[in-house]
Motif scaffolding. Structure first.
Motif, PDB file in Angstrom:
ATOM      1  N   ASN A   1      66.338  30.049 -55.235  1.00 54.51           N
ATOM      2  CA  ASN A   1      66.690  28.842 -54.495  1.00 54.51           C
ATOM      3  C   ASN A   1      65.969  28.846 -53.146  1.00 54.51           C
ATOM      4  O   ASN A   1      65.268  29.796 -52.812  1.00 54.51           O
ATOM      5  CB  ASN A   1      68.216  28.703 -54.336  1.00 54.51           C
ATOM      6  CG  ASN A   1      68.823  29.844 -53.538  1.00 54.51           C
ATOM      7  OD1 ASN A   1      68.426  30.122 -52.418  1.00 54.51           O
ATOM      8  ND2 ASN A   1      69.804  30.506 -54.135  1.00 54.51           N
TER       9      ASN A   1
ATOM     10  N   LEU B   1      77.893  24.356 -49.676  1.00 51.24           N
ATOM     11  CA  LEU B   1      76.768  23.481 -49.384  1.00 51.24           C
ATOM     12  C   LEU B   1      76.712  22.371 -50.424  1.00 51.24           C
ATOM     13  O   LEU B   1      76.737  22.641 -51.625  1.00 51.24           O
ATOM     14  CB  LEU B   1      75.452  24.269 -49.399  1.00 51.24           C
ATOM     15  CG  LEU B   1      74.177  23.451 -49.212  1.00 51.24           C
ATOM     16  CD1 LEU B   1      74.075  22.944 -47.777  1.00 51.24           C
ATOM     17  CD2 LEU B   1      72.938  24.265 -49.568  1.00 51.24           C
ATOM     18  N   GLU B   2      76.646  21.137 -49.969  1.00 55.66           N
ATOM     19  CA  GLU B   2      76.543  19.990 -50.865  1.00 55.66           C
ATOM     20  C   GLU B   2      75.451  19.047 -50.363  1.00 55.66           C
ATOM     21  O   GLU B   2      74.985  19.176 -49.221  1.00 55.66           O
ATOM     22  CB  GLU B   2      77.885  19.234 -50.947  1.00 55.66           C
ATOM     23  CG  GLU B   2      79.024  20.023 -51.576  1.00 55.66           C
ATOM     24  CD  GLU B   2      78.823  20.325 -53.053  1.00 55.66           C
ATOM     25  OE1 GLU B   2      77.996  19.633 -53.692  1.00 55.66           O
ATOM     26  OE2 GLU B   2      79.475  21.248 -53.566  1.00 55.66           O
ATOM     27  N   THR B   3      75.068  18.119 -51.206  1.00 51.93           N
ATOM     28  CA  THR B   3      74.121  17.086 -50.805  1.00 51.93           C
ATOM     29  C   THR B   3      74.784  15.717 -50.727  1.00 51.93           C
ATOM     30  O   THR B   3      74.233  14.801 -50.131  1.00 51.93           O
ATOM     31  CB  THR B   3      72.950  17.011 -51.805  1.00 51.93           C
ATOM     32  OG1 THR B   3      73.468  16.758 -53.119  1.00 51.93           O
ATOM     33  CG2 THR B   3      72.163  18.313 -51.813  1.00 51.93           C
ATOM     34  N   ASP B   4      75.963  15.588 -51.317  1.00 49.02           N
ATOM     35  CA  ASP B   4      76.691  14.315 -51.344  1.00 49.02           C
ATOM     36  C   ASP B   4      77.828  14.366 -50.328  1.00 49.02           C
ATOM     37  O   ASP B   4      78.801  15.117 -50.510  1.00 49.02           O
ATOM     38  CB  ASP B   4      77.256  14.079 -52.750  1.00 49.02           C
ATOM     39  CG  ASP B   4      77.962  12.738 -52.884  1.00 49.02           C
ATOM     40  OD1 ASP B   4      78.137  12.048 -51.858  1.00 49.02           O
ATOM     41  OD2 ASP B   4      78.359  12.392 -54.007  1.00 49.02           O
TER      42      ASP B   4
ATOM     43  N   LEU C   1      76.358  19.976 -45.202  1.00 50.21           N
ATOM     44  CA  LEU C   1      75.480  19.149 -46.014  1.00 50.21           C
ATOM     45  C   LEU C   1      74.038  19.600 -45.820  1.00 50.21           C
ATOM     46  O   LEU C   1      73.642  19.978 -44.714  1.00 50.21           O
ATOM     47  CB  LEU C   1      75.616  17.677 -45.627  1.00 50.21           C
ATOM     48  CG  LEU C   1      76.953  17.027 -45.997  1.00 50.21           C
ATOM     49  CD1 LEU C   1      77.131  15.709 -45.247  1.00 50.21           C
ATOM     50  CD2 LEU C   1      77.041  16.802 -47.503  1.00 50.21           C
ATOM     51  N   LEU C   2      73.269  19.542 -46.880  1.00 47.63           N
ATOM     52  CA  LEU C   2      71.885  19.994 -46.814  1.00 47.63           C
ATOM     53  C   LEU C   2      71.112  19.279 -45.706  1.00 47.63           C
ATOM     54  O   LEU C   2      70.352  19.893 -44.968  1.00 47.63           O
ATOM     55  CB  LEU C   2      71.209  19.762 -48.170  1.00 47.63           C
ATOM     56  CG  LEU C   2      69.751  20.193 -48.288  1.00 47.63           C
ATOM     57  CD1 LEU C   2      69.623  21.699 -48.120  1.00 47.63           C
ATOM     58  CD2 LEU C   2      69.175  19.760 -49.636  1.00 47.63           C
ATOM     59  N   SER C   3      71.333  17.986 -45.559  1.00 50.88           N
ATOM     60  CA  SER C   3      70.548  17.191 -44.612  1.00 50.88           C
ATOM     61  C   SER C   3      70.958  17.384 -43.161  1.00 50.88           C
ATOM     62  O   SER C   3      70.175  17.108 -42.245  1.00 50.88           O
ATOM     63  CB  SER C   3      70.646  15.706 -44.974  1.00 50.88           C
ATOM     64  OG  SER C   3      71.996  15.280 -44.967  1.00 50.88           O
TER      65      SER C   3
ATOM     66  N   ARG D   1      72.844  20.358 -42.007  1.00 48.53           N
ATOM     67  CA  ARG D   1      73.470  21.676 -41.872  1.00 48.53           C
ATOM     68  C   ARG D   1      73.181  22.352 -40.535  1.00 48.53           C
ATOM     69  O   ARG D   1      73.931  23.244 -40.126  1.00 48.53           O
ATOM     70  CB  ARG D   1      73.033  22.586 -43.021  1.00 48.53           C
ATOM     71  CG  ARG D   1      71.561  22.953 -43.022  1.00 48.53           C
ATOM     72  CD  ARG D   1      71.144  23.626 -44.320  1.00 48.53           C
ATOM     73  NE  ARG D   1      69.759  24.079 -44.309  1.00 48.53           N
ATOM     74  CZ  ARG D   1      68.709  23.291 -44.472  1.00 48.53           C
ATOM     75  NH1 ARG D   1      68.885  21.989 -44.647  1.00 48.53           N
ATOM     76  NH2 ARG D   1      67.486  23.773 -44.442  1.00 48.53           N
TER      77      ARG D   1
END
Length: 410
Positions: free
Chosen positions: A77, A283-286, A310-312, A314
């Protein structure tokens, strides 16, 4: 006379967890350096247990999933270990002894400042007049500051670094270190920032050698009878991976059959380190499901804190989800975001007033409070990195919760 037959009782949840643990560790081989790492960790932990210190295990970086026993190909990853390496430095500033369990070649505390591709350490050096190697004048003060912190941590035996590579390595090391931390009681803190694989290939289904992109048996037959250059057919076979045709024969596809990695967080909470405080990450993206997933994880495993991110965003914000407490968003303050935004943070009355002034329509207190419980809009954030590392806000907050954990129920 007929004997009575008692109905079969299904195993309880703890029994199932123990069965899953026993099966996984009996069928997956341990890392070759496990005994060496256990000895180092034992000495480190016992040293700080005798001194009455707090000890944190920081896990960092991603875990690989090998596809072959003699591994050439593996699933990975994106994690570079930034969160873990940065957090370790701030834990040291808070007085913790840090056991840093990291993915080999991922970022490390202190050296992280000079190991990124955009900040190669060689760019910070120059040749001195006598042929020596020295720091550039404009970088010398910062490098000296980082060097002194690193040397202080190592000289006082406050930092121990242990590597892992695969998912199996990680789980073996985590279990061993967590068990070794038991004598610390509630002074143990486990900060699980590693990006752990959710799926793996069991050893019995793993190829021994490198998975071939062509039929090796046919290749051997062709090579045995060939004295000239490859035929057109073979040449096309060699470059088959570059074929842009949407229809690829199934015989040429690589289909990987993965099993879910057993969830050992409950084993960690109930058996490996039952008195320590355990912090996990989600960790999520949504943004719509982040808090829900964090709450679900907390309820399922009954540990002490989930840090959602969130990934965007973090590097700009996280949310603390803890039992019996309201969700708490921790954000880089507006003044440290490099430019003014209209995003609502949690920096107190002064920040709320600033945001109310920026808003074209004056916001009510209820509106501000409601906005403060929602994730930031990534579009509202400036380009690049924030001026303030968010770990400098996360770690003191974790330390406060750990203090309460050590004090026990009031």
């Amino acid at each position: 006379m007929l004997s009575s037959i008692s109905p079969e009782v299904p195993p309880s949840a703890p029994d199932l967890a123990a069965l899953a643990e026993n099966h996984y560790f009996s069928t997956n081989p341990p890392p070759k350096d496990l005994a060496k790492h256990e000895a180092l960790a034992r000495d480190f932990i016992n040293f700080h247990a005798a001194a009455g210190s707090r000890v944190v295990l920081v896990t960092s970086g991603g875990t690989t999933v090998p596809l072959e026993k003699q591994t050439v190909r593996f699933i990975d990853n994106f994690s570079a270990g930034t969160r873990g390496a940065t957090s370790a430095e701030y834990f040291l500033e808070e007085g913790y002894a840090v056991l840093f369990l990291h993915r080999q070649f991922s970022l490390l505390p202190f050296s992280r400042h000079y190991s990124h591709a955009t900040d190669c350490f060689l760019d910070f050096l120059r040749e001195g007049p006598d042929g020596s190697v020295v720091a550039r004048d404009e970088d010398a003060a910062k490098m000296l500051h980082v060097l002194r912190k690193y040397r202080d941590a190592r000289d006082r035996n406050m930092l121990l670094v242990l590597p892992f590579v695969t998912i199996s390595d990680y789980l073996y090391e985590l279990r061993s270190v967590a068990r070794l931390m038991r004598p610390l009681g509630p002074r143990a803190l486990l900060y699980l920032a590693a990006a752990v694989s959710d799926f793996f290939v069991p050893p019995e289904r793993m190829a021994e050698h490198k998975i071939q992109s062509t039929d090796a048996a046919d290749l051997v037959k062709r090579s045995a009878g060939r004295s000239t250059s490859p035929s057109v057919e073979e040449d096309e076979e060699t470059f088959d991976n570059f074929d842009s045709s949407p229809s690829v024969p199934r015989s040429k596809r690589l289909v990987v059959d993965l099993d879910p990695v057993p969830k050992f967080l409950k084993n960690l909470v109930e058996g490996w380190s039952p008195e320590g405080m355990i912090v996990s990450f989600k960790l999520e993206t949504d943004p719509a499901i982040l808090v829900h997933k964090a709450r679900y994880s907390l309820g399922r495993y009954q540990h002490h804190l989930v840090i959602g991110n969130l990934l965007s965003t973090r590097k700009w914000e996280v949310v603390f989800v803890a039992p019996g407490q309201s969700d708490r968003w921790i954000r880089v303050p507006i003044s440290r975001r490099k430019k003014t935004t209209i995003s609502t943070g949690s920096g107190g009355q002064q920040q709320e007033e600033e945001e109310a002034r920026e808003s074209p329509v004056p916001a009510t207190k209820d509106q501000l409070q409601q906005a403060a419980q929602q994730p930031l809009d990534p579009k509202s954030l400036p380009e690049g990195e924030p001026e303030l590392e968010i770990e400098s806000l996360i770690i003191p907050a974790v330390r406060d919760l750990h203090t309460r954990h050590m004090e026990g129920p009031q």
